[in-house]
Write a protein that holds these residues in place. Structure first.
Motif, PDB file in Angstrom:
ATOM      1  N   LEU A   2      44.083  48.270  46.446  1.00 52.13           N
ATOM      2  CA  LEU A   2      44.743  47.525  45.379  1.00 52.13           C
ATOM      3  C   LEU A   2      45.395  46.269  45.952  1.00 52.13           C
ATOM      4  O   LEU A   2      46.185  46.345  46.890  1.00 52.13           O
ATOM      5  CB  LEU A   2      45.795  48.437  44.729  1.00 52.13           C
ATOM      6  N   ASP A   3      45.034  45.123  45.431  1.00 47.18           N
ATOM      7  CA  ASP A   3      45.656  43.882  45.886  1.00 47.18           C
ATOM      8  C   ASP A   3      46.084  43.107  44.642  1.00 47.18           C
ATOM      9  O   ASP A   3      45.347  42.273  44.121  1.00 47.18           O
ATOM     10  CB  ASP A   3      44.647  43.080  46.730  1.00 47.18           C
ATOM     11  N   ARG A   4      47.286  43.461  44.153  1.00 47.35           N
ATOM     12  CA  ARG A   4      47.742  42.933  42.869  1.00 47.35           C
ATOM     13  C   ARG A   4      47.773  41.407  42.805  1.00 47.35           C
ATOM     14  O   ARG A   4      47.251  40.824  41.854  1.00 47.35           O
ATOM     15  CB  ARG A   4      49.113  43.556  42.549  1.00 47.35           C
ATOM     16  N   PRO A   5      48.347  40.694  43.812  1.00 47.52           N
ATOM     17  CA  PRO A   5      48.362  39.224  43.691  1.00 47.52           C
ATOM     18  C   PRO A   5      46.950  38.640  43.597  1.00 47.52           C
ATOM     19  O   PRO A   5      46.690  37.749  42.785  1.00 47.52           O
ATOM     20  CB  PRO A   5      49.056  38.757  44.979  1.00 47.52           C
ATOM     21  N   LEU A   6      46.031  39.184  44.399  1.00 50.83           N
ATOM     22  CA  LEU A   6      44.652  38.687  44.359  1.00 50.83           C
ATOM     23  C   LEU A   6      44.043  38.957  42.981  1.00 50.83           C
ATOM     24  O   LEU A   6      43.427  38.084  42.359  1.00 50.83           O
ATOM     25  CB  LEU A   6      43.828  39.375  45.456  1.00 50.83           C
ATOM     26  N   ASP A   7      44.233  40.186  42.493  1.00 50.51           N
ATOM     27  CA  ASP A   7      43.631  40.558  41.209  1.00 50.51           C
ATOM     28  C   ASP A   7      44.214  39.725  40.072  1.00 50.51           C
ATOM     29  O   ASP A   7      43.488  39.275  39.180  1.00 50.51           O
ATOM     30  CB  ASP A   7      43.865  42.054  40.936  1.00 50.51           C
ATOM     31  N   ASN A   8      45.516  39.503  40.125  1.00 48.30           N
ATOM     32  CA  ASN A   8      46.138  38.679  39.079  1.00 48.30           C
ATOM     33  C   ASN A   8      45.608  37.251  39.141  1.00 48.30           C
ATOM     34  O   ASN A   8      45.380  36.618  38.112  1.00 48.30           O
ATOM     35  CB  ASN A   8      47.662  38.687  39.211  1.00 48.30           C
ATOM     36  N   ALA A   9      45.383  36.766  40.360  1.00 47.56           N
ATOM     37  CA  ALA A   9      44.887  35.383  40.505  1.00 47.56           C
ATOM     38  C   ALA A   9      43.479  35.241  39.913  1.00 47.56           C
ATOM     39  O   ALA A   9      43.143  34.212  39.322  1.00 47.56           O
ATOM     40  CB  ALA A   9      44.891  34.967  41.971  1.00 47.56           C
ATOM     41  N   ILE A  10      42.648  36.277  40.058  1.00 49.99           N
ATOM     42  CA  ILE A  10      41.277  36.193  39.513  1.00 49.99           C
ATOM     43  C   ILE A  10      41.327  36.034  37.985  1.00 49.99           C
ATOM     44  O   ILE A  10      40.574  35.272  37.397  1.00 49.99           O
ATOM     45  CB  ILE A  10      40.454  37.448  39.908  1.00 49.99           C
ATOM     46  N   ALA A  11      42.273  36.768  37.350  1.00 51.08           N
ATOM     47  CA  ALA A  11      42.348  36.734  35.884  1.00 51.08           C
ATOM     48  C   ALA A  11      43.167  35.563  35.351  1.00 51.08           C
ATOM     49  O   ALA A  11      43.026  35.190  34.186  1.00 51.08           O
ATOM     50  CB  ALA A  11      42.956  38.046  35.384  1.00 51.08           C
ATOM     51  N   ASP A  12      44.005  34.991  36.202  1.00 53.04           N
ATOM     52  CA  ASP A  12      44.966  33.988  35.739  1.00 53.04           C
ATOM     53  C   ASP A  12      44.284  32.649  35.422  1.00 53.04           C
ATOM     54  O   ASP A  12      43.650  32.039  36.283  1.00 53.04           O
ATOM     55  CB  ASP A  12      46.016  33.777  36.848  1.00 53.04           C
ATOM     56  N   HIS A  13      44.444  32.188  34.187  1.00 52.64           N
ATOM     57  CA  HIS A  13      43.852  30.894  33.801  1.00 52.64           C
ATOM     58  C   HIS A  13      44.290  29.765  34.737  1.00 52.64           C
ATOM     59  O   HIS A  13      43.521  28.853  35.022  1.00 52.64           O
ATOM     60  CB  HIS A  13      44.278  30.535  32.376  1.00 52.64           C
ATOM     61  N   ARG A  31      33.733  36.575  51.513  1.00 50.11           N
ATOM     62  CA  ARG A  31      33.823  36.943  52.929  1.00 50.11           C
ATOM     63  C   ARG A  31      34.309  38.387  53.094  1.00 50.11           C
ATOM     64  O   ARG A  31      33.736  39.159  53.852  1.00 50.11           O
ATOM     65  CB  ARG A  31      34.789  35.973  53.614  1.00 50.11           C
ATOM     66  N   ASP A  32      35.360  38.763  52.336  1.00 48.13           N
ATOM     67  CA  ASP A  32      36.051  40.029  52.625  1.00 48.13           C
ATOM     68  C   ASP A  32      35.666  41.184  51.707  1.00 48.13           C
ATOM     69  O   ASP A  32      35.732  42.341  52.110  1.00 48.13           O
ATOM     70  CB  ASP A  32      37.580  39.831  52.508  1.00 48.13           C
ATOM     71  N   ASP A  33      35.367  40.890  50.455  1.00 52.58           N
ATOM     72  CA  ASP A  33      35.129  41.992  49.516  1.00 52.58           C
ATOM     73  C   ASP A  33      34.290  41.495  48.328  1.00 52.58           C
ATOM     74  O   ASP A  33      34.798  41.360  47.205  1.00 52.58           O
ATOM     75  CB  ASP A  33      36.496  42.527  49.017  1.00 52.58           C
ATOM     76  N   PRO A  34      33.005  41.240  48.586  1.00 51.39           N
ATOM     77  CA  PRO A  34      32.191  40.573  47.563  1.00 51.39           C
ATOM     78  C   PRO A  34      31.977  41.390  46.280  1.00 51.39           C
ATOM     79  O   PRO A  34      31.641  40.814  45.253  1.00 51.39           O
ATOM     80  CB  PRO A  34      30.859  40.300  48.256  1.00 51.39           C
ATOM     81  N   VAL A  35      32.149  42.721  46.388  1.00 52.26           N
ATOM     82  CA  VAL A  35      32.088  43.544  45.165  1.00 52.26           C
ATOM     83  C   VAL A  35      33.477  44.149  45.042  1.00 52.26           C
ATOM     84  O   VAL A  35      33.789  45.185  45.638  1.00 52.26           O
ATOM     85  CB  VAL A  35      30.987  44.631  45.296  1.00 52.26           C
ATOM     86  N   HIS A  36      34.332  43.476  44.324  1.00 49.05           N
ATOM     87  CA  HIS A  36      35.762  43.772  44.404  1.00 49.05           C
ATOM     88  C   HIS A  36      36.290  44.419  43.120  1.00 49.05           C
ATOM     89  O   HIS A  36      36.169  43.849  42.030  1.00 49.05           O
ATOM     90  CB  HIS A  36      36.516  42.451  44.658  1.00 49.05           C
ATOM     91  N   TRP A  37      36.840  45.634  43.241  1.00 49.53           N
ATOM     92  CA  TRP A  37      37.447  46.316  42.092  1.00 49.53           C
ATOM     93  C   TRP A  37      38.751  45.595  41.774  1.00 49.53           C
ATOM     94  O   TRP A  37      39.627  45.465  42.627  1.00 49.53           O
ATOM     95  CB  TRP A  37      37.675  47.788  42.423  1.00 49.53           C
ATOM     96  N   THR A  38      38.858  45.104  40.547  1.00 51.03           N
ATOM     97  CA  THR A  38      39.932  44.170  40.190  1.00 51.03           C
ATOM     98  C   THR A  38      40.787  44.773  39.074  1.00 51.03           C
ATOM     99  O   THR A  38      40.251  45.136  38.013  1.00 51.03           O
ATOM    100  CB  THR A  38      39.295  42.837  39.707  1.00 51.03           C
ATOM    101  N   GLN A  39      42.097  44.871  39.324  1.00 48.94           N
ATOM    102  CA  GLN A  39      42.979  45.497  38.318  1.00 48.94           C
ATOM    103  C   GLN A  39      44.166  44.581  38.020  1.00 48.94           C
ATOM    104  O   GLN A  39      45.284  44.858  38.439  1.00 48.94           O
ATOM    105  CB  GLN A  39      43.495  46.830  38.848  1.00 48.94           C
ATOM    106  N   PRO A  40      43.928  43.499  37.292  1.00 46.54           N
ATOM    107  CA  PRO A  40      45.048  42.573  37.035  1.00 46.54           C
ATOM    108  C   PRO A  40      46.010  43.143  35.995  1.00 46.54           C
ATOM    109  O   PRO A  40      45.588  43.902  35.121  1.00 46.54           O
ATOM    110  CB  PRO A  40      44.361  41.323  36.475  1.00 46.54           C
ATOM    111  N   ASP A  41      47.273  42.751  36.097  1.00 41.17           N
ATOM    112  CA  ASP A  41      48.244  43.174  35.089  1.00 41.17           C
ATOM    113  C   ASP A  41      47.828  42.632  33.727  1.00 41.17           C
ATOM    114  O   ASP A  41      47.522  41.447  33.594  1.00 41.17           O
ATOM    115  CB  ASP A  41      49.636  42.598  35.436  1.00 41.17           C
ATOM    116  N   GLY A  42      47.818  43.514  32.736  1.00 44.96           N
ATOM    117  CA  GLY A  42      47.563  43.065  31.360  1.00 44.96           C
ATOM    118  C   GLY A  42      46.090  42.983  30.982  1.00 44.96           C
ATOM    119  O   GLY A  42      45.758  42.541  29.877  1.00 44.96           O
TER     120      GLY A  42
END
Ligand code: HEM
Length: 411
Positions: A2-13, A31-42
């Motif tokens: 779980l990488d909340r800041p990264l996941d939030n950044a992917i969803a953040d406009h 580079r690090d996680d090309p198939v990345h499970w993403t759990q952004p807040d909201g």
């Protein structure tokens, strides 16, 4: 992991309001996680797919990775607003990106011939006239303007209106609706509206168009759609209006963003600009590179039908997948020097128009528009430079430059 800041950044406009931040984020994912499970807040969770080869692998298997029921990233709050507004339906429109086979191919066939190169060639005179009109406008404004807001937003809208056969008097109304529709999370672009209001405004407008074309058929795409049949029955009203919304919206901001972003790329690469002015036959190649470079469509979603292994991860049946076209188009394993704008890049099998059965229906039209515009512009511009800082739309879905101040000499 779980990488909340990264996941939030992917969803953040907001991430997409800075091209550098966007590319840094996705370069890290590749580079690090090309198939990345993403759990952004909201947001409901999803897999983020960032490598070119994986995007192609997924998009080419339209029976395993379907478009329903989640086509794009909306917050959980917004998803429930849509359901409320649409009496339980999870979507505002039902058109090609919301369809899977067998329906997708039936609806795609309706307009297929209209968007083929053979038909697009018949529009070239009209397109050249519209391109000329736009460059005339640039000259008339004088030596300085906001290229995106003064020029780029009008030209593709006029082309789409021509294809649909809409009255030029409706331009201001359609422009306002399209901008609200694609404002995404950008407070400047939304101007107080939201996606639901904008969709309703589109449908209000297109209801009258469909009615009129059924009574007085013309030689235009609006008539083809309004009078078409699916499985031997007249097309449903909701599907007809949805089809119009798809063409009017998808055909507009994508192309204006590419033209504005393409011009910015040329301003930043004076050698490329000079080369295209000297060798205009390279403009069609440059148009492809502009689409790769700008990648105005940031994502579409797919949903897995069954469990699927990719890069050692298991995508489970029912999981949704965020496909990042800009990331695929900057993939170091797919493109030589992906962060360089190379006007005659060859080969250039970019993913800017998507891939597989849902690949952009309007790609030949878009290319013809971009080529006609730059042929005219580059012929008539003697000098052009930035007159301020460009700004990008804050949206995770569709957009590009939203402000491009330029200073120029043109004739
Ligand atoms: C530079 C301009 C354009 C770009 C970058 C672009 C990009 C895209 C992308 C990425 C997709 C999704 C592909 C996928 O799911 O694999 C798409 C689909 C679509 N585009 Fe475009 N597009 C452009 C111009 C246009 C134009 C001019 C039109 C029509 C007037 C148009 C109509 C559509 C439609 C109807 C779809 C849905 C296709 C389907 O789901 O089968 N686009 N486009």
């Amino acid at each position: 992991m779980l990488d909340r800041p990264l996941d939030n950044a992917i969803a953040d406009h907001k991430t997409y309001g800075s091209v550098d931040a966007q590319h840094r984020l996705f370069a890290g994912l590749r580079r690090d996680d090309p198939v990345h499970w993403t759990q952004p807040d909201g947001y409901r969770p999803f897999w983020t797919i960032s490598k070119y080869a994986d995007i192609v692998e997924i998009e080419r298997q339209a029976d395993r990775f379907i478009n329903q029921p989640r086509t794009k990233l909306l917050s959980i709050d917004f998803e429930s607003k849509v359901k409320e507004a649409m009496s339980g339906k999870p979507m505002l429109v039902r058109t090609l990106p919301q369809m899977d086979n067998p329906d997708h191919s039936k609806y795609q066939k309706l307009t297929h011939a209209w968007f083929q190169p053979r038909h697009i060639r018949t529009l070239s005179e009209r397109m050249e006239a519209l391109a000329k009109e736009s460059v005339d406008r640039l000259c008339a404004i004088g030596g300085e303007c906001d290229f995106y807001n003064d020029i780029a937003i009008y030209y593709p809208l006029r082309v789409v209106m021509t294809i649909l056969g809409l009255s030029p008097e409706d331009e201001a109304r359609l422009l306002k609706i399209t901008q609200a529709y694609f404002g995404g999370g950008d407070p400047e672009m939304q101007k107080g509206n939201d996606l639901i209001d904008a969709t309703m405004a589109y449908i209000d407008y297109f209801k009258d168009v469909a009615k009129e074309r059924r009574q007085n058929p013309k030689d235009d795409v609006a008539t083809v759609i309004a009078t078409s049949e699916i499985d031997g029955k007249p097309i449903g009203d909701f599907e007809a209006y949805s089809y119009y919304v798809a063409l009017a919206s998808a055909g507009h901001d994508t192309t204006s963003a590419t033209i504005a972003g393409g011009l910015l790329a040329l301003i930043e690469n004076p050698a490329a600009m000079a080369r295209l002015q000297k060798e205009p036959d390279l403009i069609p190649d440059a148009a492809e590179e502009m689409v790769r470079w700008v990648s105005p469509v940031k994502h579409f979603f797919r949903t897995a039908v069954a469990d699927y292994e990719i890069r050692g991860k298991t995508i489970k049946a029912g999981d949704s997948i965020f496909i990042s076209y800009p990331s695929g188009n900057r993939d170091e394993e797919a493109f030589d020097r992906p962060f360089e704008f190379i006007p005659d890049r060859s080969p250039n099998r970019h993913l800017g128009y998507g891939y597989g059965i849902h690949a952009c229906i309007g790609r030949h039209l878009a290319k013809a528009e971009i080529v006609a515009f730059f042929r005219e512009l580059l012929k008539r511009i003697d000098r052009i430079e930035l007159a301020g800082s460009p700004a990008w739309t804050e949206t995770s879905f569709l957009g590009g430059v939203k402000r491009l101040p330029v200073r120029y000499r043109a004739h």
